[in-house]
Write an enzyme that holds these catalytic residues in place. Structure first.
Site, short mmCIF file in Angstrom:
data_model
loop_
_atom_site.label_atom_id
_atom_site.label_comp_id
_atom_site.label_asym_id
_atom_site.label_seq_id
_atom_site.Cartn_x
_atom_site.Cartn_y
_atom_site.Cartn_z
CG ASP A 24 -28.70 7.67 -6.10
OD1 ASP A 24 -29.42 8.60 -5.68
OD2 ASP A 24 -29.10 6.50 -6.21
CD GLU A 73 -36.52 12.46 -8.91
OE1 GLU A 73 -37.33 12.39 -7.96
OE2 GLU A 73 -35.29 12.47 -8.75
#
Length: 284
Positions: A86, A177
């Protein structure tokens, strides 16, 4: 000066304190040697890779060789799985022609590209990366970085406006996150669900949920366990996927030719055919 008394066995062997100390040192050294040998055997694939690269040009320096050793070992022990990356603007200008394998060994079968962040931000390199990634990986997808203190519906619309997914692309990804600063976790969960529902309604496919292992376990597992899960865990001693991890981001310090510096590495818990099954379906 008074002399120290020394006991002697009948055979004449000296058994004073110094003798005991040297036996302890010898035992300790033998134990350490066994540990090192066990470590070397366990990580033999990674160590072999590291030794083979000494003196050769590489994309990154050997300052972080321990990560290369672990990464190669993890991928070698999961040869029945497939691997991917990613990326975001933090990888800078990527030489896409060279992006083919991880550590010059393991094929890259999928790549996720960061598209948007929050209500209005777009990754600086999304357009370039999105166009290029289609030529370098079997499967590609895009993700949104969720900002807990911004409106969730506006964040979903930012992603939808920016990302044009087509049949055969991987589902959209929600990356959560951060902890909220001005709202409760219950309120955050409502916002996450709104984003997921809005995006699913638009693309007609259920999104993937990305988070850290502890964050997911502590806050999200109860309400979001029915989503395809992409879990980040970089613990050096974690060497296998948990059953509920569909994707495992096992390293943030990967080595890929064509990318300067580090890049995130991922394992899909299945085969390429199984990954293709979750892509956006082709229209009849």
């Amino acid at each position: 000066m008074k002399k120290k008394k020394v006991q002697r066995k009948k055979s004449g062997e000296i058994t004073d304190d110094n003798g005991k100390r040297w036996k302890y040192i010898a035992f300790s050294e033998a134990f350490i040697l066994l540990v090192l040998l066990a470590f070397a055997w366990h990580y033999r694939a990674g160590i072999r890779y590291y030794l083979s690269t000494l003196g050769k040009a590489r994309g990154t320096a050997h300052k972080e060789a321990k990560y290369d050793i672990r990464n190669v070992e993890i991928m070698s022990s999961h040869s029945d799985k497939i691997f991917g990356l990613d990326i975001s603007q933090y990888q800078g200008d990527i030489n896409w022609i060279e992006v083919n394998t991880i550590n010059d060994q393991f094929p890259i079968d999928f790549i996720f590209v960061r598209a948007t962040m929050g209500e209005s931000k777009v990754d600086d390199r999304f357009d370039d990366n999105w166009k290029a990634v289609a030529t370098r990986a079997n499967l590609s997808g895009a993700y949104h970085y969720f900002r807990p203190n911004e409106n969730s519906v506006k964040q979903a619309k930012n992603f939808i406006k920016t990302v044009k997914l087509e049949s055969g692309d991987l589902p959209p990804v929600l990356d959560i996150e951060e902890l909220p600063k001005h709202q409760s976790m219950d309120s955050l969960k409502v916002g996450l669900k709104r984003w997921l529902d809005e995006v699913e309604s638009h693309y007609r496919v259920k999104p993937i949920l990305y988070s850290g292992d502890k964050y997911y376990t502590d806050f999200l597992q109860k309400e979001f366990s029915n989503y395809i899960l992409w879990i980040a865990n970089y613990n050096f001693w974690v060497e296998d996927l948990k059953d509920h991890w569909n994707f495992w981001q096992f390293s943030e310090k990967g080595t890929v030719r064509g990318i300067k510096g580090n890049v995130d590495l991922n394992i899909f818990n299945g085969t390429i055919e199984e990954l293709e099954e979750i892509t956006i379906p082709f229209k009849n």
